[in-house]
Design an enzyme around this catalytic site. Sequence first.
Site, PDB file in Angstrom:
ATOM      1  N   THR A 409       0.847  -1.181  -0.057  1.00  9.19           N
ATOM      2  CA  THR A 409      -0.019   0.012  -0.039  1.00  9.19           C
ATOM      3  C   THR A 409       0.757   1.338  -0.012  1.00  9.19           C
ATOM      4  O   THR A 409       2.134   1.095  -0.468  1.00  9.19           O
ATOM      5  CB  THR A 409      -0.999   0.089   1.280  1.00  9.19           C
ATOM      6  OG1 THR A 409      -1.628   1.172   1.194  1.00  9.19           O
ATOM      7  CG2 THR A 409      -0.189  -0.161   2.339  1.00  9.19           C
ATOM      8  N   GLU A 429      -4.812  -2.785  -1.698  1.00  9.77           N
ATOM      9  CA  GLU A 429      -4.580  -3.907  -1.039  1.00  9.77           C
ATOM     10  C   GLU A 429      -3.436  -4.569  -1.598  1.00  9.77           C
ATOM     11  O   GLU A 429      -2.455  -4.126  -1.444  1.00  9.77           O
ATOM     12  CB  GLU A 429      -5.916  -4.737  -0.988  1.00  9.77           C
ATOM     13  CG  GLU A 429      -5.852  -6.173  -0.456  1.00  9.77           C
ATOM     14  CD  GLU A 429      -4.807  -6.801   0.493  1.00  9.77           C
ATOM     15  OE1 GLU A 429      -4.288  -6.149   1.268  1.00  9.77           O
ATOM     16  OE2 GLU A 429      -4.637  -7.914   0.425  1.00  9.77           O
ATOM     17  N   GLU A 448      -9.557  -5.330  -1.843  1.00 16.96           N
ATOM     18  CA  GLU A 448      -9.685  -5.139  -0.549  1.00 16.96           C
ATOM     19  C   GLU A 448     -10.333  -6.393   0.290  1.00 16.96           C
ATOM     20  O   GLU A 448     -10.198  -6.507   1.469  1.00 16.96           O
ATOM     21  CB  GLU A 448     -10.083  -3.882   0.109  1.00 16.96           C
ATOM     22  CG  GLU A 448      -9.353  -3.205   1.001  1.00 16.96           C
ATOM     23  CD  GLU A 448      -8.162  -2.736   0.894  1.00 16.96           C
ATOM     24  OE1 GLU A 448      -7.187  -3.167   1.324  1.00 16.96           O
ATOM     25  OE2 GLU A 448      -7.933  -2.116  -0.218  1.00 16.96           O
ATOM     26  N   SER A 476      -4.909  -3.123   8.677  1.00 20.19           N
ATOM     27  CA  SER A 476      -3.884  -2.999   9.371  1.00 20.19           C
ATOM     28  C   SER A 476      -3.208  -1.458   9.467  1.00 20.19           C
ATOM     29  O   SER A 476      -2.463  -1.246   9.972  1.00 20.19           O
ATOM     30  CB  SER A 476      -3.034  -3.853   9.119  1.00 20.19           C
ATOM     31  OG  SER A 476      -3.387  -5.252   9.456  1.00 20.19           O
ATOM     32  N   GLY A 496       2.459  -2.190   3.897  1.00 23.56           N
ATOM     33  CA  GLY A 496       3.020  -3.673   4.654  1.00 23.56           C
ATOM     34  C   GLY A 496       1.934  -4.502   5.128  1.00 23.56           C
ATOM     35  O   GLY A 496       2.469  -5.627   5.888  1.00 23.56           O
TER      36      GLY A 496
HETATM   37  N1  GLU Z   1      -5.037  -4.221   2.768  1.00 24.36           N
HETATM   38  C1  GLU Z   1      -4.263  -3.974   3.506  1.00 24.36           C
HETATM   39  C2  GLU Z   1      -4.633  -3.335   4.912  1.00 24.36           C
HETATM   40  O1  GLU Z   1      -5.830  -2.690   4.970  1.00 24.36           O
HETATM   41  C3  GLU Z   1      -3.261  -2.925   3.503  1.00 24.36           C
HETATM   42  C4  GLU Z   1      -2.581  -3.241   2.110  1.00 24.36           C
HETATM   43  C5  GLU Z   1      -1.141  -3.797   2.340  1.00 24.36           C
HETATM   44  O2  GLU Z   1      -0.189  -3.112   2.928  1.00 24.36           O
HETATM   45  O3  GLU Z   1      -1.281  -5.059   1.996  1.00 24.36           O
HETATM   46  O4  GLU Z   1      -4.481  -3.637   5.909  1.00 24.36           O
END
Ligand code: GLU
Length: 599
Positions: A409, A429, A448, A476, A496
């Site tokens: 991200t 995502e 997502e 996260s 991350g």
């Molecule tokens: N989808 C992840 C989240 O919302 C963020 C994307 C990622 O860094 O993988 O935590």
Amino acid sequence: MRTRRIGSALSVGVLLAAALTAGVAPAGAETTGERPLAVGRDGAVVSDTLESTEAGIAVLRRGGTAADAAVAVAATLGVTDPFVAGLGGGGFFVHYDARTRKVSTIDGRETNPMAGDETMFIDPATGQPYPFDRAVTSGLSVGVPGMLATWERALQRWGTRDLGELLRPAIRVAEDGFLLDDAVRRQIVSNAERLAQFTSSAELFLPGGAVPEVGTLMRNPDLADTYREIAARGTDAFYSGPIGRDMVDAVRTPPLAPDATIDPPAGLMTEADVEAYRTIDRAPTHVRYRGYDVYGMAPASSGGITVGEALNILERFDISGMDRAQALHHYLEASRLAFADRNRYIGDADFVDVPQRQLLSDRYARQRACEIDPAAAGVSPVAPGNPFGGGACKQTGTATPSKPEGTHTNHFVVSDRWGNVVSYTNTIEQLGGSGIVVPGRGFLLNNELTDFNFAPTQGDAPDPNLPAPGKRPRSSMSPTIVLHHGKPFLAVGSPGGSTIITTVLQILVNRIDLGMSLPEAIAAPRATQRNTPTTLAESGFINAPTGARLAALGHTFTTSTGIGIAAGLEFGPRGLVTAVGEPTRHGGTSAAVVRPARR
Ligand code: GLU
């Protein structure tokens, strides 16, 4: 044109070292290209690419606010960092208002279509959850994007400029193109097979059927037109107009190439889902840590609570008085415990009861802290605690393993001359999201919804992160703003996946407890313990003298080539701001200030 780095890695290292010693960046270096450190006044930006940082600085120079500049940065990242940003995604916007002295947040997380229930990721053909990778590259994983609505809401609350004006730098870069660098090229390479499945994605990223070479001019006229349409007609063009309709078509009937080899599960999104999308103004999470006020993102992100709980646990210990290996041991153990609670208790708080107050209480921190053995690493998965009372040291809940999550991200930070601050993490995502570019529109759609658990993960206990109609998948993302005596001290965050939480936590511990400057705290080797049997760590962390001492305590490590891509600001006296990106991770990122400090 993009100048990815000034000079060699050595010159960046020398620049950083010089600045660390002198406390300021060398004069005259501020406009010569991408650099990870800048010190000065009147506003600052740190983001992944030179173009996006410059777009933000230009808005600040013309008197825009931090929120104005943030929109220009985010829109430009949609062009220059298309695999982790852009209209097809969502994110969390944290803002400090210098006038009211308040931290506020906007939840711009994607929502699940109303047709998506608890069984949506169960393959009807097998009765089993879809394999993760099959779900990723599909319309089924696409949530209703909250990105554009977040920009609009931020401007309503804290902006002074038109959305259309702020989209201009992004339109220019999309129209004129940027030079492909090695970092983005590698992202195309790792996604080439997926991108080739969709005609629109192949057209944009695999021109002539091949991965473009480093130095190729990457233009995206479709995205320029999409931004122009939004500039002319407002966000309705997206949420209740032709762009939204094209997006729904792409989700429900992805533009599969004639020689496609995949059979993606169908998407559920409707035009009504898109029209119903709303951002949510949420109160931030808050903990006090050693005299600092740490504000973060409340659910649907697990970031603020998990970082906050871990800090509360660490506050029970004199971390700065410990030797380095013990301090890092406590960092890893606090994170292990906080992750057990995250997995058990946190989901979209509009759908499940999240015991936020209890998880962030000092009483609960004491209860969890007593589980840390200074002489031995915990054995994961460790069980979640019981935040509803008891106070007993040992818990008997069911320990359940953490599931794999994507790791891409982007995070950026902005401040302005009035002292307003933005800390904004946004994403599609996984790297490249669902892999589906909306035909004729030039942006990738998120995946997502794969952040939901596909099937219950918590044994006999309820799982807070199962899909439901309209629900937001647990995130996260941990955009953070720290105040000291009521004034901004730090703004920080990272991409991350679930490692975001530990990266933010580690930077805060490095800065507040371990005596590092912010550039040192960000550059330091990272390790991430998320209640998994082994700890993922960069080789610099494992090979340091402390690595062997941690191993002697029972920590085992898996090597990562890079954890997170952090961006941070530190606020000093008389308006001085230190803007800090990554010197080496992701090929280096881009920090700049409006008025550089002179030695
Ligand atoms: N989808 C992840 C989240 O919302 C963020 C994307 C990622 O860094 O993988 O935590």
